[in-house]
Design a protein around this motif. Structure first.
Motif, PDB file in Angstrom:
ATOM      1  N   THR A 128     -69.718  23.453-155.176  1.00 34.69           N
ATOM      2  CA  THR A 128     -71.059  22.879-155.076  1.00 34.69           C
ATOM      3  C   THR A 128     -71.937  23.295-156.247  1.00 34.69           C
ATOM      4  O   THR A 128     -72.840  22.552-156.652  1.00 34.69           O
ATOM      5  CB  THR A 128     -71.713  23.299-153.742  1.00 34.69           C
ATOM      6  N   THR A 129     -71.689  24.461-156.813  1.00 41.51           N
ATOM      7  CA  THR A 129     -72.477  24.920-157.963  1.00 41.51           C
ATOM      8  C   THR A 129     -71.807  24.592-159.294  1.00 41.51           C
ATOM      9  O   THR A 129     -72.277  25.034-160.341  1.00 41.51           O
ATOM     10  CB  THR A 129     -72.675  26.451-157.880  1.00 41.51           C
TER      11      THR A 129
ATOM     12  N   VAL B 185     -65.651  17.556-151.913  1.00 41.68           N
ATOM     13  CA  VAL B 185     -65.396  18.987-151.732  1.00 41.68           C
ATOM     14  C   VAL B 185     -64.666  19.232-150.408  1.00 41.68           C
ATOM     15  O   VAL B 185     -63.740  20.045-150.330  1.00 41.68           O
ATOM     16  CB  VAL B 185     -66.711  19.787-151.789  1.00 41.68           C
TER      17      VAL B 185
ATOM     18  N   TRP C  19     -76.851  16.091-156.030  1.00 45.92           N
ATOM     19  CA  TRP C  19     -75.643  16.273-155.209  1.00 45.92           C
ATOM     20  C   TRP C  19     -75.682  15.274-154.066  1.00 45.92           C
ATOM     21  O   TRP C  19     -76.627  15.236-153.294  1.00 45.92           O
ATOM     22  CB  TRP C  19     -75.590  17.710-154.671  1.00 45.92           C
TER      23      TRP C  19
ATOM     24  N   GLN D 207     -78.519  21.351-154.362  1.00 47.15           N
ATOM     25  CA  GLN D 207     -78.258  21.084-155.769  1.00 47.15           C
ATOM     26  C   GLN D 207     -78.811  19.705-156.169  1.00 47.15           C
ATOM     27  O   GLN D 207     -78.682  18.728-155.424  1.00 47.15           O
ATOM     28  CB  GLN D 207     -76.754  21.118-156.040  1.00 47.15           C
TER      29      GLN D 207
ATOM     30  N   ASP E 150     -70.236  13.565-153.048  1.00 53.22           N
ATOM     31  CA  ASP E 150     -69.818  14.851-153.604  1.00 53.22           C
ATOM     32  C   ASP E 150     -69.385  15.805-152.493  1.00 53.22           C
ATOM     33  O   ASP E 150     -68.388  16.512-152.623  1.00 53.22           O
ATOM     34  CB  ASP E 150     -70.953  15.474-154.413  1.00 53.22           C
ATOM     35  N   VAL E 151     -70.145  15.795-151.414  1.00 54.02           N
ATOM     36  CA  VAL E 151     -69.800  16.656-150.277  1.00 54.02           C
ATOM     37  C   VAL E 151     -68.437  16.268-149.719  1.00 54.02           C
ATOM     38  O   VAL E 151     -67.587  17.119-149.434  1.00 54.02           O
ATOM     39  CB  VAL E 151     -70.877  16.570-149.179  1.00 54.02           C
TER      40      VAL E 151
ATOM     41  N   TRP F  66     -73.056  24.448-147.299  1.00 53.33           N
ATOM     42  CA  TRP F  66     -73.544  24.945-148.587  1.00 53.33           C
ATOM     43  C   TRP F  66     -74.368  23.882-149.307  1.00 53.33           C
ATOM     44  O   TRP F  66     -75.366  24.196-149.973  1.00 53.33           O
ATOM     45  CB  TRP F  66     -72.386  25.392-149.474  1.00 53.33           C
ATOM     46  N   ALA F  67     -73.970  22.628-149.185  1.00 56.16           N
ATOM     47  CA  ALA F  67     -74.746  21.556-149.833  1.00 56.16           C
ATOM     48  C   ALA F  67     -76.165  21.522-149.284  1.00 56.16           C
ATOM     49  O   ALA F  67     -77.137  21.347-150.038  1.00 56.16           O
ATOM     50  CB  ALA F  67     -74.056  20.212-149.621  1.00 56.16           C
TER      51      ALA F  67
ATOM     52  N   ALA G 266     -68.408  22.896-146.790  1.00 53.00           N
ATOM     53  CA  ALA G 266     -68.903  22.052-147.881  1.00 53.00           C
ATOM     54  C   ALA G 266     -70.267  21.461-147.536  1.00 53.00           C
ATOM     55  O   ALA G 266     -71.196  21.459-148.365  1.00 53.00           O
ATOM     56  CB  ALA G 266     -67.903  20.940-148.180  1.00 53.00           C
TER      57      ALA G 266
END
Length: 565
Positions: free
Chosen positions: A329-330, A559, A551, A548, A555-556, A542-543, A539
């Motif tokens: 995620t980063t 991941v 994001w 971010q 994207d999630v 944290w998103a 995933a």
């Protein structure tokens, strides 16, 4: 004639032995109190009802045996209290005999019926959590093994009672009988406490710890020393690979590198940092934590966007789903700081060492925080925390509570938090009125939110910049196990149950405690999203916490797919 006599003797010997065994068994059975037997029977059949997770036939046997003994003890104590109140019914021999026959008939019907029902209930629970069905035939063995458990426990109790009687008889030579009885019980209690929490116990734990220290020298298959300088244990690191412990070696050698992250998320990435020190790095937790900070200095972790302090479980394990989700995620612009504080596996640490996790959690966080807090505010990374199970218990010990957490970190994830964690208890007890214990709402979700799945984070209310998530499943016995279950029905069993918990679960004194206790044994051996198995939902969590820029949901999902591979 002689041969005939010899033949009779040979035939008589086995019969004599059989009579002796039968008389012994009947004599032992007659020593059982009928009230205790009746309540023990109720507890035993109730133990076969569903609980949080599916149980193997062997665990069910233990739960049934322990439940029977618990019911028996309660029944005997209740009968004793009634007699002490002056109520002592005088039943005729015929009434007594009828009562025994009724009890035997009820047992003959109820036990087989509940064995069949119990095996069916276990299939229902397995369906709820998506576990495979092993078949029901072995459930017939439950009765045999449960009887063995009962025999062992009752035999031990009778040995203790015999010892108490002997001590009482000896003491009665010098003091009045009641005083001698009290003194004998007190002496046995002191001896038990000495064995449980005294020098023998500490010596036993020390020997076990040394044994597991030797096992900690091994390395998991396919684990090789890292070559990236951003990892502890690499050639550039001051922490030798062999010193990190088995779980530490796995941690620094695992996870995606910059190329894998870039290929997965389709964005530029840098090499994530994993700073770690093993138990043998120093003689104290503060010393080990200082070695971790030195690794953060060496890798210039303070220049990263995100720095996360991760408290491990017993031998130094970190949930890779949590670590990798953070790194993806980063885009690798992160550093994870962690350390090993014990050689004991989590189950043994859970039972034998509740002091090390909070001491280590405080030592590591304070060491990192002290260095981080001294940096200019606009030049330091965002600070996060995470940990699972004993890691969550230990990591939260660095904070006095919710407000202290929010004052010192930007966010974090506490996963599968054990019920005995003080900070978790305080936050849960102070939940908003009307919110359930399994998913409490705290101050309308302003900063702290509880989730069993990502959708639970959406409360329809504003969520601030600082975000703490407690990730816990309704079916996780690690979260819900408590000694209070022995005598008190918890809120999570009064309120609407979670979607993966059998609606047929009911609370019964002592029985539910033993059911949930045995549920913990294989609590992680279920599909992700249930029990103590926390997987790719990391995933989404944290998103939501990191927020971010740019994001997206796609994207999630990417991941999540990477974590599930």
């Amino acid at each position: 004639m002689g041969s005939d006599v010899s033949s009779v003797r040979h035939r008589a010997a086995p019969n004599h032995t059989e009579h002796m065994i039968r008389d012994f068994l009947l004599g032992q059975l007659r020593r059982f109190h009928p009230v205790g037997l009746a309540l023990g029977l109720i507890f035993a059949v109730w133990s076969m009802t569903p609980s949080l997770l599916p149980r193997t036939w062997l665990l069910q046997s233990v739960a049934t045996g322990l439940s029977f003994v618990s019911g028996y003890v309660i029944g005997v104590v209740a009968a004793w209290l009634v007699r002490r109140c002056g109520i002592s019914p005088s039943w005729s021999e015929r009434t007594r005999r009828t009562g025994w026959w009724v009890l035997a008939a009820v047992a003959a019907i109820a036990i087989p019926a509940f064995l069949v029902l119990g095996s069916w209930w276990q299939e229902v629970v397995r369906d709820l959590v998506g576990a495979p069905q092993p078949g029901r035939s072995r459930y017939l063995l439950v009765l045999l093994v449960a009887a063995l458990v009962v025999a062992i426990l009752v035999g031990f109790a009778r040995l203790v009672r015999g010892a108490s009687n002997r001590l009482t008889r000896y003491g009665s030579r010098y003091v009045p009988g009641p005083i001698a009885r009290t003194a004998s019980v007190a002496l046995l209690l002191v001896l038990a406490l000495f064995l449980i929490d005294g020098a023998p116990y500490r010596a036993l734990v020390g020997n076990i710890d040394e044994s597991f220290a030797l096992a900690d020298n091994g390395t998991a298959d396919d684990v090789e020393p890292p070559t990236q300088p951003e990892r502890s244990g690499s050639p550039e690191s001051a922490e030798p690979f062999d010193s990190l412990g088995k779980e530490g070696r796995t941690f620094v050698a695992s996870g995606p590198d910059a190329a894998e992250i870039e290929e997965t998320i389709g964005r530029p990435a840098i090499e994530p940092i994993r700073a770690y020190a093993g138990r043998e790095a120093a003689d104290s937790f503060d010393g080990i934590a200082a070695r971790v900070v030195a690794e953060l200095d060496r890798t210039d972790a303070w220049s990263r966007d995100v720095l996360a302090v991760a408290t491990t479980t017993g031998r130094g394990w970190i949930n890779e789903n949590l670590a990798q989700a953070l790194e993806y995620t980063t885009a690798g612009d992160s550093a994870i700081a962690s350390m090993q504080y014990s050689y004991l596996p989590s189950p043994l640490a859970f039972l034998a060492d509740r002091d090390s996790p909070p001491e280590a959690g405080r030592a590591l966080f304070e060491a990192v925080y002290s260095r981080w807090d001294a940096m200019p505010e606009d030049a330091r990374p965002r600070l996060y925390v995470f940990g699972e199970s004993l890691g969550s218990f230990g990591g939260q010990a660095a904070f006095s509570g919710e407000q202290d957490m929010l004052a010192r970190v930007d966010g974090g994830i506490w996963t599968g938090t054990p019920h005995f964690t003080p900070q978790w208890q305080r936050i849960t007890d102070d939940r908003d009125p009307g919110s359930p214990q399994r998913l409490p709402v705290i101050d309308d979700g302003e900063a702290v939110r509880f989730a069993a799945s990502p959708s639970d984070l959406d409360l329809g209310t504003p969520w601030g910049e600082q975000r703490i998530v407690y990730w816990q499943h309704a079916s996780d016995p690690i979260v819900w196990w408590s000694p209070d279950l022995i005598l008190r029905r918890p809120d999570w069993l009064r309120e609407p149950l979670g979607p993966d918990v059998d609606p047929g679960i009911r609370w019964l004194p002592a029985v539910t405690f033993w059911q949930v206790t045995l549920d913990m044994v294989f609590s992680a051996d279920v599909p992700d999203g249930h029990g103590h198995a926390y997987g790719s939902d990391a995933a989404d969590l944290w998103a939501a916490i990191l927020q971010q820029l740019d994001w997206t949901a796609d994207d999630v999902a990417t991941v999540r797919s990477a974590l599930e591979e």
